[in-house]
Write a protein that holds these residues in place. Structure first.
Motif, mmCIF file in Angstrom:
data_model
loop_
_atom_site.group_PDB
_atom_site.id
_atom_site.type_symbol
_atom_site.label_atom_id
_atom_site.label_comp_id
_atom_site.label_asym_id
_atom_site.label_seq_id
_atom_site.Cartn_x
_atom_site.Cartn_y
_atom_site.Cartn_z
ATOM 1 N N UNK A 132 17.777 -5.509 -6.478
ATOM 2 C CA UNK A 132 17.845 -5.684 -5.030
ATOM 3 C C UNK A 132 18.625 -4.528 -4.437
ATOM 4 N N UNK A 133 17.981 -3.776 -3.547
ATOM 5 C CA UNK A 133 18.607 -2.633 -2.887
ATOM 6 C C UNK A 133 18.635 -2.905 -1.392
ATOM 7 N N UNK A 134 19.814 -2.769 -0.771
ATOM 8 C CA UNK A 134 19.918 -2.868 0.680
ATOM 9 C C UNK A 134 20.362 -1.516 1.217
ATOM 10 N N UNK A 135 19.743 -1.107 2.311
ATOM 11 C CA UNK A 135 20.057 0.178 2.934
ATOM 12 C C UNK A 135 20.332 -0.046 4.419
ATOM 13 N N UNK A 136 21.140 0.846 4.984
ATOM 14 C CA UNK A 136 21.504 0.766 6.401
ATOM 15 C C UNK A 136 22.152 -0.557 6.759
ATOM 16 N N UNK A 137 22.921 -1.095 5.824
ATOM 17 C CA UNK A 137 23.599 -2.372 6.055
ATOM 18 C C UNK A 137 24.957 -2.122 6.702
ATOM 19 N N UNK A 138 25.353 -3.040 7.568
ATOM 20 C CA UNK A 138 26.700 -2.973 8.144
ATOM 21 C C UNK A 138 27.183 -4.392 8.388
ATOM 22 N N UNK A 139 28.414 -4.654 7.954
ATOM 23 C CA UNK A 139 28.990 -5.982 8.111
ATOM 24 C C UNK A 139 28.789 -6.843 6.875
ATOM 25 N N UNK A 140 29.158 -8.114 6.997
ATOM 26 C CA UNK A 140 29.023 -9.068 5.897
ATOM 27 C C UNK A 140 27.548 -9.209 5.529
ATOM 28 N N UNK A 141 27.258 -9.127 4.220
ATOM 29 C CA UNK A 141 25.870 -9.140 3.759
ATOM 30 C C UNK A 141 25.729 -10.051 2.544
ATOM 31 N N UNK A 142 24.944 -11.110 2.700
ATOM 32 C CA UNK A 142 24.605 -12.008 1.595
ATOM 33 C C UNK A 142 23.098 -12.164 1.579
ATOM 34 N N UNK A 143 22.493 -11.889 0.420
ATOM 35 C CA UNK A 143 21.053 -12.068 0.259
ATOM 36 C C UNK A 143 20.836 -12.916 -0.987
ATOM 37 N N UNK A 144 20.194 -14.058 -0.794
ATOM 38 C CA UNK A 144 20.058 -15.009 -1.887
ATOM 39 C C UNK A 144 21.436 -15.504 -2.278
ATOM 40 N N UNK A 145 21.716 -15.545 -3.568
ATOM 41 C CA UNK A 145 23.040 -15.966 -4.013
ATOM 42 C C UNK A 145 23.940 -14.774 -4.312
ATOM 43 N N UNK A 146 23.513 -13.579 -3.900
ATOM 44 C CA UNK A 146 24.351 -12.403 -4.123
ATOM 45 C C UNK A 146 25.089 -12.034 -2.846
ATOM 46 N N UNK A 147 26.410 -11.970 -2.952
ATOM 47 C CA UNK A 147 27.271 -11.639 -1.820
ATOM 48 C C UNK A 147 27.766 -10.205 -1.966
ATOM 49 N N UNK A 148 27.239 -9.333 -1.156
ATOM 50 C CA UNK A 148 27.652 -7.930 -1.211
ATOM 51 C C UNK A 148 29.009 -7.709 -0.565
ATOM 52 N N UNK A 149 29.462 -8.620 0.273
ATOM 53 C CA UNK A 149 30.712 -8.426 1.007
ATOM 54 C C UNK A 149 30.438 -7.619 2.261
ATOM 55 N N UNK A 150 31.454 -6.906 2.745
ATOM 56 C CA UNK A 150 31.297 -6.083 3.938
ATOM 57 C C UNK A 150 30.767 -4.712 3.538
ATOM 58 N N UNK A 151 29.597 -4.361 4.069
ATOM 59 C CA UNK A 151 28.954 -3.093 3.713
ATOM 60 C C UNK A 151 28.900 -2.146 4.895
ATOM 61 N N UNK A 152 28.800 -0.879 4.555
ATOM 62 C CA UNK A 152 28.526 0.160 5.535
ATOM 63 C C UNK A 152 27.678 1.211 4.825
ATOM 64 N N UNK A 153 26.356 1.005 4.830
ATOM 65 C CA UNK A 153 25.468 1.916 4.124
ATOM 66 C C UNK A 153 24.589 1.179 3.142
ATOM 67 N N UNK A 154 24.523 1.685 1.905
ATOM 68 C CA UNK A 154 23.625 1.133 0.887
ATOM 69 C C UNK A 154 24.393 0.484 -0.251
ATOM 70 N N UNK A 155 23.740 -0.453 -0.924
ATOM 71 C CA UNK A 155 24.298 -1.106 -2.107
ATOM 72 C C UNK A 155 23.138 -1.705 -2.902
#
Length: 156
Positions: free
Chosen positions: A88-111
């Motif tokens: 799972x790749x997220x791009x252009x993310x900003x702020x708290x990010x949870x997709x499915x049961x995965x919690x990326x936390x606070x993002x600014x960019x890609x993860x």
């Protein structure tokens, strides 16, 4: 078809009595209930085997991607014969990010989070796995619009 309905209890549950009803069904139609699954927790998951343990062979790559807005659920269509780990790749993310049961936390960019290698750049949780003969459905909790890409090797 999978129908999902969360039930929230105010105290510990001792027993459950389930009544399923169908209304407004034409007399020429039939309703068959084949499976009912009840499970605790906030996400519907079911049994997901580990691809390494079931002896599957990688096949062709599958890619699903798109723009995800706050409040949307991501559905990745699949008809795979066996379960497959997803990257799972997220791009252009900003702020708290949870997709499915995965919690990326606070993002600014890609993860990214990779279920096959059990690795991620940010956050914690369980990276997605496409289950056998099921579409992958991921609830989202994001602050701002982002781009999501899902990648997996079909297995047989």
């Amino acid at each position: 078809m999978r129908l999902q309905q969360p039930i929230y209890a105010a105290k510990p549950v001792d027993s459950i009595k389930l009544r399923i009803t169908a209304t407004d069904v034409p007399t020429s139609a039939a309703v068959r209930i084949t499976d009912v699954q009840l499970q605790p927790g906030e996400l519907p998951t079911g049994v997901v085997p580990n691809p390494r343990e079931v002896g599957t062979t990688p096949g062709r790559w599958q890619f699903r991607n798109g723009v995800v807005n706050p409040g949307l659920t991501v559905v990745a269509l699949s008809n795979a014969d066996k379960a497959a780990p997803v990257r799972l790749l997220v791009e252009n993310a900003s702020g708290q990010t949870t997709i499915g049961s995965y919690r990326f936390g606070t993002l600014s960019g890609s993860a990214h989070a990779d279920a096959k290698s059990h690795a991620a750049t940010d956050g914690w949780g369980r990276a997605p796995v496409v289950t056998e003969r099921q579409d992958l459905t991921l609830r989202t909790d994001i602050e701002n619009r982002l781009h999501a890409r899902l990648m997996w090797n079909e297995r047989s």
